[in-house]
Design an enzyme around this catalytic site. Structure first.
Site, PDB file in Angstrom:
ATOM      1  CE  LYS A 111     -44.535  31.091  33.110  1.00  0.00           C
ATOM      2  NZ  LYS A 111     -44.486  29.794  33.771  1.00  0.00           N
ATOM      3  CE  LYS A 194     -41.555  21.844  21.078  1.00  0.00           C
ATOM      4  NZ  LYS A 194     -41.956  22.599  22.229  1.00  0.00           N
ATOM      5  CE  LYS A 197     -50.863  28.367  24.320  1.00  0.00           C
ATOM      6  NZ  LYS A 197     -51.639  29.263  25.146  1.00  0.00           N
TER       7      LYS A 197
END
Ligand code: TRP
Length: 329
Positions: A111, A194, A197
């Site tokens: 992050k 894969k 999103k």
């Protein structure tokens, strides 16, 4: 009976990868274990969603899970922020979570790299909140994907630490729920490994038939096999994995034979695949629309879920408070 807790992210629609990877198993699991499924709306605040979106995001995933067959009469399904006990236990557990260990988690470091302008304290103690979601229900099992292994490891660590500090056995040490062979990894149609999103290659349960057709017809292929029974490249193998998930065994066999005899026409394969995906998703899509517009049903569902979840959570919180030393006058 085993208690299972699973948190659901409240961002984005569900795609076929979510369905065959987890939800299909949740639907089965709810009859075998004491299942708690909840929408992790507090967790979603780390990314500062717009107030106009927060509620609808929760409503959307809730409707989609229910449409897939999660049954509020069987499992306990609730919204995280309806359970204030979670917030209090989170406060208590934060006192024994060390900044150093939280800073070292890979998801936190990720992050920092991706969003250096929003490194808030909620992000740092995300694993504590997740641990509390699990521990407050005294869960034994947590069905999570690989990306959540470290968070689960932290939950185990915090549980053991609390038990050790106070020399009690309050929290069972939660383990990963392995679906073993039943978990199907759905690939992307862009030749990637894969469907996801963030990969931007998802076929969503909520997609209109036209959209699905477009996505499938765009799938990456090659120039076709040139030798009998030759090994499939990944992009073609991916199409067959999807076909396997949504079509009949006869259909899969038919196209495999065509491939092996070098007579396959990828256009035909894609047309069939699109049709079978549409047949699979259409009833789910209709149920999503129906449930999403049934406010009374949704209201009742989260109310009953919160009551059941709070009953269990408040017992654990009460025990934790007593162990820590809180007493009433
Ligand atoms: N962190 C999980 C995810 O991103 C969501 C989650 C929150 C969760 N609390 C949980 C999962 C508790 C399992 C148990 O997918």
């Amino acid at each position: 009976m085993e208690t299972v807790v699973s948190g659901i992210r409240s961002t984005g629609h569900l795609h076929l990868g979510n369905y065959f990877g987890a939800i299909k198993n949740f639907v089965k699991m709810q009859h075998e274990s004491n299942c708690y499924f909840f929408i992790a709306d507090w967790h979603s605040l780390t990314t500062h969603p717009h107030p106009d979106d927060l509620h609808n995001n929760v409503k959307k995933v809730l409707s989609e899970y229910l449409a897939c067959g999660i049954d509020p009469d069987v499992a306990t399904i609730y919204v995280q922020s309806d359970i204030p006990e979670i917030a209090e236990l989170y406060l208590l557990m934060n006192m024994n979570a060390y900044v150093g260990e939280l800073e070292r988690t890979t998801s936190f470091k990720d992050k920092i790299r991706k969003h250096p302008d929003n490194i808030n304290a909620g992000l740092l103690s995300y694993p504590v909140l997740m641990a509390v979601d699990i521990l407050i229900q005294k869960a034994n099992k947590v069905p999570v994907g690989k990306d959540q292994d470290q968070n689960l490891e932290m939950a185990r660590k915090f549980a053991k630490r609390f038990n050790n500090i106070y020399d009690v056995n309050l929290f069972p040490i939660p383990e990963a729920y392995g679906f073993k062979g039943e978990m199907v990894k759905i690939p992307g149609l862009d030749g990637s490994g894969k469907m996801g999103k963030s990969e931007g290659n998802g076929i969503y349960l909520f997609d209109e038939p036209k959209e699905i057709q477009k996505k499938v017809m765009r799938a990456v292929t090659d120039s076709g096999p040139t030798q009998m029974n030759q090994k499939m490249p990944e992009s073609i193998n991916n199409l067959f994995t999807l076909l396997d998930a949504v079509s009949t065994p006869d259909t899969v066999e038919y196209f495999k034979e065509k491939y092996n005899s070098c007579e396959i026409r990828y256009g035909d394969l894609k047309k069939q695949l699109a049709e079978d995906i549409i047949n699979f998703t259409t009833p789910i899509r209709k149920r999503i629309i129906e449930i999403n517009s049934n406010d009374e049903f949704l209201r009742r569902t989260v109310k009953i879920g919160a009551e059941k979840a709070r009953e269990n959570a408040s017992k654990t919180l009460k025990e934790a408070r007593k162990i820590i030393g809180f007493k009433s006058f």
